[in-house]
Structure formats: structure tokens, C-alpha cells
Scaffold this active site. Structure first.
Site, PDB file in Angstrom:
ATOM      1  N   CYS A 180      33.674  45.789  45.790  1.00 58.01           N
ATOM      2  CA  CYS A 180      33.876  45.580  47.223  1.00 58.01           C
ATOM      3  C   CYS A 180      33.545  44.125  47.549  1.00 58.01           C
ATOM      4  CB  CYS A 180      32.961  46.522  47.992  1.00 58.01           C
ATOM      5  SG  CYS A 180      33.045  46.306  49.757  1.00 58.01           S
ATOM      6  N   CYS A 228      38.973  43.918  54.421  1.00 64.53           N
ATOM      7  CA  CYS A 228      38.713  44.356  53.056  1.00 64.53           C
ATOM      8  C   CYS A 228      38.777  43.127  52.149  1.00 64.53           C
ATOM      9  CB  CYS A 228      39.766  45.387  52.638  1.00 64.53           C
ATOM     10  SG  CYS A 228      39.621  45.884  50.922  1.00 64.53           S
TER      11      CYS A 228
HETATM   12  N1  LIG Z   1      36.011  47.077  51.456  1.00 67.73           N
HETATM   13  C1  LIG Z   1      36.004  46.639  50.095  1.00 67.73           C
HETATM   14  C2  LIG Z   1      36.911  47.357  49.186  1.00 67.73           C
HETATM   15  C3  LIG Z   1      36.309  48.595  48.704  1.00 67.73           C
HETATM   16  C4  LIG Z   1      37.178  49.207  47.670  1.00 67.73           C
HETATM   17  C5  LIG Z   1      37.304  50.663  47.854  1.00 67.73           C
HETATM   18  N2  LIG Z   1      37.956  51.056  49.068  1.00 67.73           N
HETATM   19  C6  LIG Z   1      37.912  51.263  46.614  1.00 67.73           C
HETATM   20  O1  LIG Z   1      38.967  50.855  46.156  1.00 67.73           O
HETATM   21  O2  LIG Z   1      37.276  52.170  46.072  1.00 67.73           O
HETATM   22  C7  LIG Z   1      36.190  45.155  49.999  1.00 67.73           C
HETATM   23  O3  LIG Z   1      35.790  44.433  50.899  1.00 67.73           O
HETATM   24  O4  LIG Z   1      36.684  44.660  48.993  1.00 67.73           O
END
Ligand SMILES: N[C@H](CCC[C@H](N)C(=O)O)C(=O)O
Length: 259
Positions: free
Chosen positions: A73, A198
Site C-alpha cells: 500500500c 491509492c
Molecule cells: N491504498 C493502497 C493500495 C492497497 C492495495 C490493496 N487494495 C490491495 O491490492 O490489496 C495504496 O495506497 O497503494
């Protein structure tokens, strides 16, 4: 038992943070999901345990809001760097370990600069690009980001016949604003909803745009929760090294979990 927690957010991607250097946190999917729940719990996109790790300043253990242990993450990585800095574990620069390997980061005022894993390949299709930036990301382009039906289309792709059986994917919608400048919205697996930002997704979108648009970077990326910047070096076809995700991460509040 009572456990102290801290709430952090990085461009609106929010996390419950626990100092777990004594390894006391009772990890269970149900407990983590209930802490992250926005009605019954603290409310967050994920939970992060900061643990000791030999040879590193700390270990980052990341769980999605559904309580499952997630892949990397990027925003959580930036937030845990801020947390470690707040705990006094390092001064300006740090090296820590996460599920996808070693990461370096620096803190300068509000800004956290996090080195991401190298990207070893980008799958290119007519309608989208797919790559792993620590987490799997589907990147598709739209004319108007405000019109994108992020949850409906995102969940269709996440659970669809191509990616569903492989554990799913995060799904990013990109609008090109101008050279080296994108706007991105993301459907996140594990949250099973659109999040405000994200980090691994923003990284994937910047690299995808580099390939499609031929930009030199750095790429500035607007998300619902704020602006991030992505720097990178090209390292052969579909390969990137020295990738940095840069932006703010802040502590919002603290409290006690009764579990
Ligand atoms: N919020 C996260 C991504 C989490 C990944 C998660 N959603 C997965 O693929 O299990 C970020 O800032 O990169």
C-alpha cells in the site's frame, strides 16, 4: 485488552496505525474488519501494524479494510513512515521492510518521499494496461473522470473472469489533464469501494501514461484526496526503477481500542 491506536491519512487514504513492536496485537480478519468499519469501528481504508525487523528501522504489516492481509500500500507506506518518524525511530531518512520487500523513504516537512518496488513489466492491451507496483493495477483511460462509474465498472473488472479468479485487481480510471499531469480515481479491492486515493494505483497510472504519452516525468497526479507526484527511471521496455511516490501524510487523531 486496550490497545493504543493512531489515525493517519495520506491524500485521504486513511489508516488505523498500531505500534506493535511488542507483537501483542491479536490479528484476526474479523477484528481488523470491525476496527476499519466506518459505522461500527474507527473507520479506515486499512490497518497497519508497525513491528520490529532486524536490519531495518521497522516492518510494515498492512491489512485491507476487509481484514485480509493486503499487498503493498503506497499511501499506507507513506503514513507508516510518518508514524515511525513521530515515534522517533529515525530522523530524516529510513529503510523499512514491507510485504513486497525493502523500501527507503525520506521525510521533509509535510512531504514523505517513498521509494516503491521496481516494476518488471507492463501488460498492454487496447483498452487498458496492467502492472504490479507492489499491488496489481488495471489502468484504463476516460475522457471525463467525473463521469466514470468507478464502483460499478471497477467491481465488474475486479470480480470478472480475467482478474477475479487470480485474486482480483485494483482498477484505476485516468483522465489526462495535460503533459505530465493526470487525474485518477481508483476502485480498491479489499476495500471494495472507491477510495479517495491509492498510492500504488497512482504510481501505476503515471508509468502507464509514460508509456502511452512518452512523457519524461515526474508526473503529477490529482486524486479526490489531494495531489501526489511520481518520479521514475526507465529500465527497458515496460520496466522502471527508482520509482518514488511523493506527497503528504498526517496524523489525524489517536485513541484506545477495546478489543
Ligand atoms: N491504498 C493502497 C493500495 C492497497 C492495495 C490493496 N487494495 C490491495 O491490492 O490489496 C495504496 O495506497 O497503494
Amino acid at each position: 485488552m486496550s490497545i493504543a491506536f493512531y489515525k493517519y491519512q495520506g491524500t485521504g487514504n486513511d489508516f488505523v496505525m498500531v505500534d506493535d513492536r511488542n507483537l501483542q496485537f491479536p490479528v484476526s480478519k474479523e477484528l481488523i474488519a470491525s476496527i476499519c468499519h466506518r459505522r461500527f469501528g474507527v473507520g479506515s481504508d486499512g490497518l497497519i501494524l508497525l513491528q520490529n525487523a532486524e536490519g531495518y528501522d521497522f516492518r510494515m504489516v498492512y491489512f485491507n479494510a476487509d481484514g485480509g492481509e493486503g499487498s503493498m500500500c503506497g499511501n499506507g507506506g507513506r503514513c507508516v513512515v510518518r508514524f515511525a518518524n513521530d515515534l522517533g525511530l529515525f530522523k530524516d531518512s529510513t529503510k523499512f521492510i514491507a510485504v513486497d520487500g525493502e523500501h527507503e523513504a525520506t521525510v521533509s516537512g509535510d512531504t514523505i518521499r517513498l521509494k516503491m518496488s521496481n516494476v518488471k513489466g507492463v501488460e498492454q492491451y487496447e483498452a487498458y494496461d496492467f502492472m504490479n507496483t507492489g499491488s496489481p493495477h488495471y489502468v484504463t483511460y476516460v475522457d471525463d473522470i467525473h463521469e466514470a462509474d468507478v464502483v460499478a465498472v471497477g467491481s465488474e473488472i475486479r470480480y470478472g473472469s480475467v482478474y477475479g479468479p487470480k485474486g482480483g485487481t485494483n482498477v484505476n480510471f485516468v483522465e489526462v489533464i495535460e503533459d505530465n499531469h493526470l487525474s485518477v480515481r481508483t476502485y480498491e479491492r479489499g476495500v471494495e469501494d472507491e477510495t479517495f486515493s491509492c498510492g500504488t494505483g497512482v504510481t501505476a497510472c503515471a508509468l502507464s501514461a509514460h508509456i502511452r504519452e512518452g512523457w519524461e516525468g515526474p508526473v503529477q497526479v490529482e486524486t479526490i484526496g489531494g495531489t501526489l507526484s511520481v518520479e521514475y527511471q526507465t529500465a527497458g521496455e515496460g520496466q522502471f526503477n527508482d520509482i518514488y511516490l511523493i506527497g503528504p501524510a498526517v496524523r489525524v487523531f489517536e485513541g484506545t481500542l477495546n478489543v
